[in-house]
Design a protein around this motif. Structure first.
Motif, PDB file in Angstrom:
ATOM      1  N   ALA A   1       0.858  -0.948   0.190  1.00 42.84           N
ATOM      2  CA  ALA A   1      -0.277  -0.012  -0.240  1.00 42.84           C
ATOM      3  C   ALA A   1       0.794   1.233   0.276  1.00 42.84           C
ATOM      4  O   ALA A   1       0.459   2.391  -0.836  1.00 42.84           O
ATOM      5  CB  ALA A   1      -0.894   0.125   1.359  1.00 42.84           C
ATOM      6  N   GLU A   2       1.987   0.774   0.662  1.00 42.83           N
ATOM      7  CA  GLU A   2       2.869   2.632   0.715  1.00 42.83           C
ATOM      8  C   GLU A   2       3.296   2.484  -0.138  1.00 42.83           C
ATOM      9  O   GLU A   2       3.685   3.575  -0.933  1.00 42.83           O
ATOM     10  CB  GLU A   2       3.188   2.616   2.549  1.00 42.83           C
ATOM     11  CG  GLU A   2       2.868   2.237   3.631  1.00 42.83           C
ATOM     12  CD  GLU A   2       3.867   1.914   4.592  1.00 42.83           C
ATOM     13  OE1 GLU A   2       5.133   1.353   4.220  1.00 42.83           O
ATOM     14  OE2 GLU A   2       3.278   2.027   6.143  1.00 42.83           O
ATOM     15  N   GLN A   3       3.974   1.360  -1.346  1.00 41.18           N
ATOM     16  CA  GLN A   3       5.068   1.911  -1.980  1.00 41.18           C
ATOM     17  C   GLN A   3       4.011   1.170  -3.746  1.00 41.18           C
ATOM     18  O   GLN A   3       4.598   1.193  -4.301  1.00 41.18           O
ATOM     19  CB  GLN A   3       6.085   0.859  -1.565  1.00 41.18           C
ATOM     20  CG  GLN A   3       6.549   0.893  -0.279  1.00 41.18           C
ATOM     21  CD  GLN A   3       8.144   2.174  -0.284  1.00 41.18           C
ATOM     22  OE1 GLN A   3       8.409   2.271  -1.907  1.00 41.18           O
ATOM     23  NE2 GLN A   3       7.743   3.276   0.126  1.00 41.18           N
ATOM     24  N   SER A   4       2.743   1.571  -2.841  1.00 39.22           N
ATOM     25  CA  SER A   4       2.445   1.061  -4.516  1.00 39.22           C
ATOM     26  C   SER A   4       2.369   1.641  -6.387  1.00 39.22           C
ATOM     27  O   SER A   4       2.785   1.075  -6.747  1.00 39.22           O
ATOM     28  CB  SER A   4       0.644   0.912  -4.497  1.00 39.22           C
ATOM     29  OG  SER A   4       0.640   3.033  -4.107  1.00 39.22           O
ATOM     30  N   GLU A   5       2.613   2.762  -6.129  1.00 40.71           N
ATOM     31  CA  GLU A   5       3.184   3.871  -6.940  1.00 40.71           C
ATOM     32  C   GLU A   5       4.203   3.368  -7.421  1.00 40.71           C
ATOM     33  O   GLU A   5       4.504   3.059  -8.747  1.00 40.71           O
ATOM     34  CB  GLU A   5       2.885   5.159  -6.320  1.00 40.71           C
ATOM     35  CG  GLU A   5       3.490   5.808  -7.818  1.00 40.71           C
ATOM     36  CD  GLU A   5       3.293   7.581  -7.622  1.00 40.71           C
ATOM     37  OE1 GLU A   5       3.617   7.945  -8.701  1.00 40.71           O
ATOM     38  OE2 GLU A   5       2.732   7.675  -6.875  1.00 40.71           O
ATOM     39  N   ALA A   6       5.765   3.557  -6.782  1.00 41.69           N
ATOM     40  CA  ALA A   6       6.746   2.940  -7.147  1.00 41.69           C
ATOM     41  C   ALA A   6       6.837   1.610  -7.817  1.00 41.69           C
ATOM     42  O   ALA A   6       7.562   1.562  -8.661  1.00 41.69           O
ATOM     43  CB  ALA A   6       7.784   3.105  -5.828  1.00 41.69           C
TER      44      ALA A   6
ATOM     45  N   GLN B   1       5.092   1.920 -11.222  1.00 37.21           N
ATOM     46  CA  GLN B   1       5.996   2.166 -12.457  1.00 37.21           C
ATOM     47  C   GLN B   1       7.436   1.612 -12.156  1.00 37.21           C
ATOM     48  O   GLN B   1       7.761   1.046 -13.788  1.00 37.21           O
ATOM     49  CB  GLN B   1       6.882   3.347 -11.791  1.00 37.21           C
ATOM     50  CG  GLN B   1       5.826   4.581 -10.773  1.00 37.21           C
ATOM     51  CD  GLN B   1       5.333   5.156 -12.832  1.00 37.21           C
ATOM     52  OE1 GLN B   1       5.492   5.161 -14.162  1.00 37.21           O
ATOM     53  NE2 GLN B   1       4.170   5.751 -12.867  1.00 37.21           N
ATOM     54  N   SER B   2       7.759   0.830 -12.077  1.00 34.03           N
ATOM     55  CA  SER B   2       9.036  -0.519 -11.954  1.00 34.03           C
ATOM     56  C   SER B   2       8.508  -1.094 -12.663  1.00 34.03           C
ATOM     57  O   SER B   2       9.096  -2.232 -13.959  1.00 34.03           O
ATOM     58  CB  SER B   2       9.612  -1.228 -10.549  1.00 34.03           C
ATOM     59  OG  SER B   2       8.958  -2.095  -9.902  1.00 34.03           O
ATOM     60  N   LEU B   3       7.016  -2.024 -12.870  1.00 33.47           N
ATOM     61  CA  LEU B   3       6.413  -2.912 -13.285  1.00 33.47           C
ATOM     62  C   LEU B   3       5.787  -2.759 -14.807  1.00 33.47           C
ATOM     63  O   LEU B   3       6.707  -3.050 -16.124  1.00 33.47           O
ATOM     64  CB  LEU B   3       5.155  -3.282 -12.778  1.00 33.47           C
ATOM     65  CG  LEU B   3       5.430  -4.457 -11.614  1.00 33.47           C
ATOM     66  CD1 LEU B   3       3.978  -4.604 -10.871  1.00 33.47           C
ATOM     67  CD2 LEU B   3       5.662  -6.075 -11.747  1.00 33.47           C
ATOM     68  N   MET B   4       6.008  -0.819 -14.886  1.00 37.76           N
ATOM     69  CA  MET B   4       5.562  -0.632 -16.162  1.00 37.76           C
ATOM     70  C   MET B   4       7.005  -0.442 -17.292  1.00 37.76           C
ATOM     71  O   MET B   4       6.747  -0.793 -17.624  1.00 37.76           O
ATOM     72  CB  MET B   4       4.936   1.159 -16.173  1.00 37.76           C
ATOM     73  CG  MET B   4       2.810   0.631 -15.440  1.00 37.76           C
ATOM     74  SD  MET B   4       2.049  -0.481 -16.684  1.00 37.76           S
ATOM     75  CE  MET B   4       3.057   0.845 -17.984  1.00 37.76           C
ATOM     76  N   HIS B   5       8.529  -0.593 -15.943  1.00 47.17           N
ATOM     77  CA  HIS B   5       9.226  -0.693 -16.914  1.00 47.17           C
ATOM     78  C   HIS B   5       9.559  -1.664 -17.035  1.00 47.17           C
ATOM     79  O   HIS B   5      10.487  -1.968 -18.649  1.00 47.17           O
ATOM     80  CB  HIS B   5      10.306   0.430 -16.040  1.00 47.17           C
ATOM     81  CG  HIS B   5      10.227   1.572 -15.995  1.00 47.17           C
ATOM     82  ND1 HIS B   5      10.071   2.697 -16.669  1.00 47.17           N
ATOM     83  CD2 HIS B   5      10.062   2.780 -15.104  1.00 47.17           C
ATOM     84  CE1 HIS B   5       9.207   3.700 -16.427  1.00 47.17           C
ATOM     85  NE2 HIS B   5       9.453   3.999 -14.751  1.00 47.17           N
ATOM     86  N   GLU B   6       9.038  -2.888 -16.605  1.00 45.90           N
ATOM     87  CA  GLU B   6      10.041  -3.737 -17.041  1.00 45.90           C
ATOM     88  C   GLU B   6       9.319  -4.216 -17.980  1.00 45.90           C
ATOM     89  O   GLU B   6       9.246  -5.083 -19.108  1.00 45.90           O
ATOM     90  CB  GLU B   6       9.601  -5.215 -16.076  1.00 45.90           C
ATOM     91  CG  GLU B   6      10.837  -4.661 -14.564  1.00 45.90           C
ATOM     92  CD  GLU B   6      10.340  -6.120 -13.751  1.00 45.90           C
ATOM     93  OE1 GLU B   6       9.305  -6.674 -13.708  1.00 45.90           O
ATOM     94  OE2 GLU B   6       9.980  -5.564 -12.596  1.00 45.90           O
ATOM     95  N   LYS B   7       7.781  -4.215 -18.401  1.00 43.41           N
ATOM     96  CA  LYS B   7       7.009  -4.736 -19.888  1.00 43.41           C
ATOM     97  C   LYS B   7       7.723  -3.599 -20.814  1.00 43.41           C
ATOM     98  O   LYS B   7       7.216  -4.324 -22.067  1.00 43.41           O
ATOM     99  CB  LYS B   7       5.249  -3.374 -19.656  1.00 43.41           C
ATOM    100  CG  LYS B   7       5.193  -4.723 -18.376  1.00 43.41           C
ATOM    101  CD  LYS B   7       4.272  -5.817 -18.510  1.00 43.41           C
ATOM    102  CE  LYS B   7       3.717  -6.616 -17.400  1.00 43.41           C
ATOM    103  NZ  LYS B   7       3.909  -8.448 -17.663  1.00 43.41           N
ATOM    104  N   THR B   8       8.340  -2.626 -21.133  1.00 41.28           N
ATOM    105  CA  THR B   8       8.514  -1.234 -22.072  1.00 41.28           C
ATOM    106  C   THR B   8       9.848  -2.312 -22.477  1.00 41.28           C
ATOM    107  O   THR B   8      10.864  -2.915 -22.281  1.00 41.28           O
ATOM    108  CB  THR B   8       8.721  -0.375 -21.472  1.00 41.28           C
ATOM    109  OG1 THR B   8       9.642   0.415 -21.069  1.00 41.28           O
ATOM    110  CG2 THR B   8       7.368   0.201 -21.929  1.00 41.28           C
TER     111      THR B   8
END
Length: 83
Positions: free
Chosen positions: A68-73, A76-83
């Protein structure tokens, strides 16, 4: 069955007529449904835990303890892994 006369203000009479037009239901059916709905709302449990246990949205999953505290980070890291 008891016959009861209701005196509705014009505003509510117009609302009732509008609902009748859209639903094609008679006034008695509409009023009974409204009473049932209101009664149901008033008799629902107010215990938040009991409501959660009955909810279809409850489930469990495995993830970081600080999700919950780190959801945005994490997102973002998951999105960078996908690209």
């Amino acid at each position: 069955m008891t016959i009861t006369q209701l005196n509705l203000p014009d505003e509510y009479l117009k609302k009732l007529e509008y609902i009748q037009t859209l639903t094609q239901q008679d006034r008695q059916t509409l009023l009974l449904a409204a009473i049932d709905l209101y009664y149901h709302q008033l008799t629902q449990t107010t215990d938040p835990l009991a409501r959660l246990k009955k909810s279809k949205l409850i489930g469990s999953f495995e993830g970081d303890a600080n999700l919950a505290e780190q959801s945005e980070a994490i997102f973002q890291s998951l999105m960078h892994e996908k690209t």
